[in-house]
Motif scaffolding. Structure first.
Motif, PDB file in Angstrom:
ATOM      1  N   UNK A 157       6.240  15.673  -8.309  1.00  0.00           N
ATOM      2  CA  UNK A 157       6.387  15.870  -9.745  1.00  0.00           C
ATOM      3  C   UNK A 157       5.044  15.610 -10.401  1.00  0.00           C
ATOM      4  N   UNK A 158       4.863  16.130 -11.587  1.00  0.00           N
ATOM      5  CA  UNK A 158       3.613  15.920 -12.317  1.00  0.00           C
ATOM      6  C   UNK A 158       3.359  14.428 -12.512  1.00  0.00           C
ATOM      7  N   UNK A 159       2.106  14.044 -12.437  1.00  0.00           N
ATOM      8  CA  UNK A 159       1.644  12.690 -12.742  1.00  0.00           C
ATOM      9  C   UNK A 159       1.995  11.621 -11.715  1.00  0.00           C
ATOM     10  N   UNK A 160       2.627  11.956 -10.597  1.00  0.00           N
ATOM     11  CA  UNK A 160       3.018  10.931  -9.621  1.00  0.00           C
ATOM     12  C   UNK A 160       1.798  10.178  -9.100  1.00  0.00           C
ATOM     13  N   UNK A 177       9.316  12.241  -6.602  1.00  0.00           N
ATOM     14  CA  UNK A 177       8.864  11.429  -7.725  1.00  0.00           C
ATOM     15  C   UNK A 177       9.409  10.019  -7.580  1.00  0.00           C
ATOM     16  N   UNK A 178       9.305   9.270  -8.626  1.00  0.00           N
ATOM     17  CA  UNK A 178       9.780   7.888  -8.609  1.00  0.00           C
ATOM     18  C   UNK A 178      11.274   7.846  -8.884  1.00  0.00           C
ATOM     19  N   UNK A 179      11.973   6.896  -8.279  1.00  0.00           N
ATOM     20  CA  UNK A 179      13.397   6.765  -8.577  1.00  0.00           C
ATOM     21  C   UNK A 179      13.603   6.393 -10.039  1.00  0.00           C
ATOM     22  N   UNK A 180      14.667   6.890 -10.607  1.00  0.00           N
ATOM     23  CA  UNK A 180      14.944   6.563 -11.997  1.00  0.00           C
ATOM     24  C   UNK A 180      16.024   7.446 -12.561  1.00  0.00           C
ATOM     25  N   UNK A 181      16.254   7.289 -13.850  1.00  0.00           N
ATOM     26  CA  UNK A 181      17.270   8.088 -14.504  1.00  0.00           C
ATOM     27  C   UNK A 181      17.492   7.643 -15.933  1.00  0.00           C
ATOM     28  N   UNK A 182      18.519   8.209 -16.522  1.00  0.00           N
ATOM     29  CA  UNK A 182      18.810   7.978 -17.938  1.00  0.00           C
ATOM     30  C   UNK A 182      19.260   6.546 -18.193  1.00  0.00           C
ATOM     31  N   UNK A 234       0.781  -1.230   0.000  1.00  0.00           N
ATOM     32  CA  UNK A 234       0.000   0.000   0.000  1.00  0.00           C
ATOM     33  C   UNK A 234       0.811   1.279   0.000  1.00  0.00           C
ATOM     34  N   UNK A 235       2.098   1.169  -0.254  1.00  0.00           N
ATOM     35  CA  UNK A 235       2.982   2.328  -0.269  1.00  0.00           C
ATOM     36  C   UNK A 235       3.695   2.423  -1.619  1.00  0.00           C
ATOM     37  N   UNK A 236       4.026   3.656  -1.999  1.00  0.00           N
ATOM     38  CA  UNK A 236       4.834   3.905  -3.195  1.00  0.00           C
ATOM     39  C   UNK A 236       6.214   4.369  -2.741  1.00  0.00           C
ATOM     40  N   UNK A 237       7.231   3.896  -3.412  1.00  0.00           N
ATOM     41  CA  UNK A 237       8.597   4.320  -3.117  1.00  0.00           C
ATOM     42  C   UNK A 237       8.884   5.597  -3.900  1.00  0.00           C
ATOM     43  N   UNK A 238       9.200   6.680  -3.173  1.00  0.00           N
ATOM     44  CA  UNK A 238       9.472   7.971  -3.803  1.00  0.00           C
ATOM     45  C   UNK A 238      10.828   8.505  -3.369  1.00  0.00           C
ATOM     46  N   UNK A 285      17.864  18.437 -12.076  1.00  0.00           N
ATOM     47  CA  UNK A 285      16.824  18.654 -13.082  1.00  0.00           C
ATOM     48  C   UNK A 285      16.642  17.418 -13.959  1.00  0.00           C
ATOM     49  N   UNK A 286      15.528  17.190 -14.538  1.00  0.00           N
ATOM     50  CA  UNK A 286      14.334  17.994 -14.317  1.00  0.00           C
ATOM     51  C   UNK A 286      13.704  17.649 -12.969  1.00  0.00           C
ATOM     52  N   UNK A 287      12.921  18.536 -12.450  1.00  0.00           N
ATOM     53  CA  UNK A 287      12.166  18.339 -11.202  1.00  0.00           C
ATOM     54  C   UNK A 287      13.029  18.309  -9.947  1.00  0.00           C
TER      55      UNK A 287
END
Length: 143
Positions: free
Chosen positions: A129-132, A38-43, A21-25, A31-33
């Motif tokens: 961030x937008x859309x999270x 937001x969600x972890x991530x990258x290029x 029931x939890x989201x990892x943020x 940048x951006x944001x």
């Protein structure tokens, strides 16, 4: 048509980990944001498979290990200057991931990392961030 390679969209991944029931943020450091949650991530690195990239970025930013399940969405992120001119365009490929082990610990490009209850995403005092919220709801419905 002459396209400047530097102005092309950058493809990146976001790891959408929904667990109990939890989201990892993460709170983004760059940048951006930068400064937003937001969600972890990258290029994605040249020659790196998408699913490998999502596992790598997730672990680098949070110390959490998860198994990528599937691509389920993509989000445009536009970074503009004060005049509205486009500075960068990122296309974030959303991948649902199944938590395997680890507790959030901010690292690499993250200022902070934590689990946030899905039903509290809108109520938290987090600058998202937008859309999270939308992406988290979509990922939760896939489980």
């Amino acid at each position: 048509m002459n396209i400047d390679f530097a102005s092309r969209p950058v493809v990146a991944v976001i790891a959408v980990v929904i667990h109990e029931g939890h989201a990892l943020l993460v709170r983004r450091a760059n940048p951006p944001d930068a400064g937003l949650w937001g969600f972890p991530g990258g290029k994605i690195e040249p020659g790196e498979p998408l699913m490998d990239a999502v596992q790598r970025e997730l672990y680098e930013e949070t110390a959490v290990s998860a198994r990528p399940i599937r691509v389920f969405n993509a989000v445009d992120v536009f970074d503009r200057d004060e005049s509205g001119n486009l500075k960068s365009h990122h296309v974030l490929v959303a991948v649902s991931c199944e938590w395997m082990k680890g507790e959030p610990l901010a690292g690499d490009d993250a200022l902070d990392a934590r689990w946030v209850r899905l039903d509290e995403l809108a109520c938290q005092d987090l600058m998202l961030s937008a859309d999270v919220e939308r992406i988290a709801d979509q990922a939760a419905s896939l489980v």
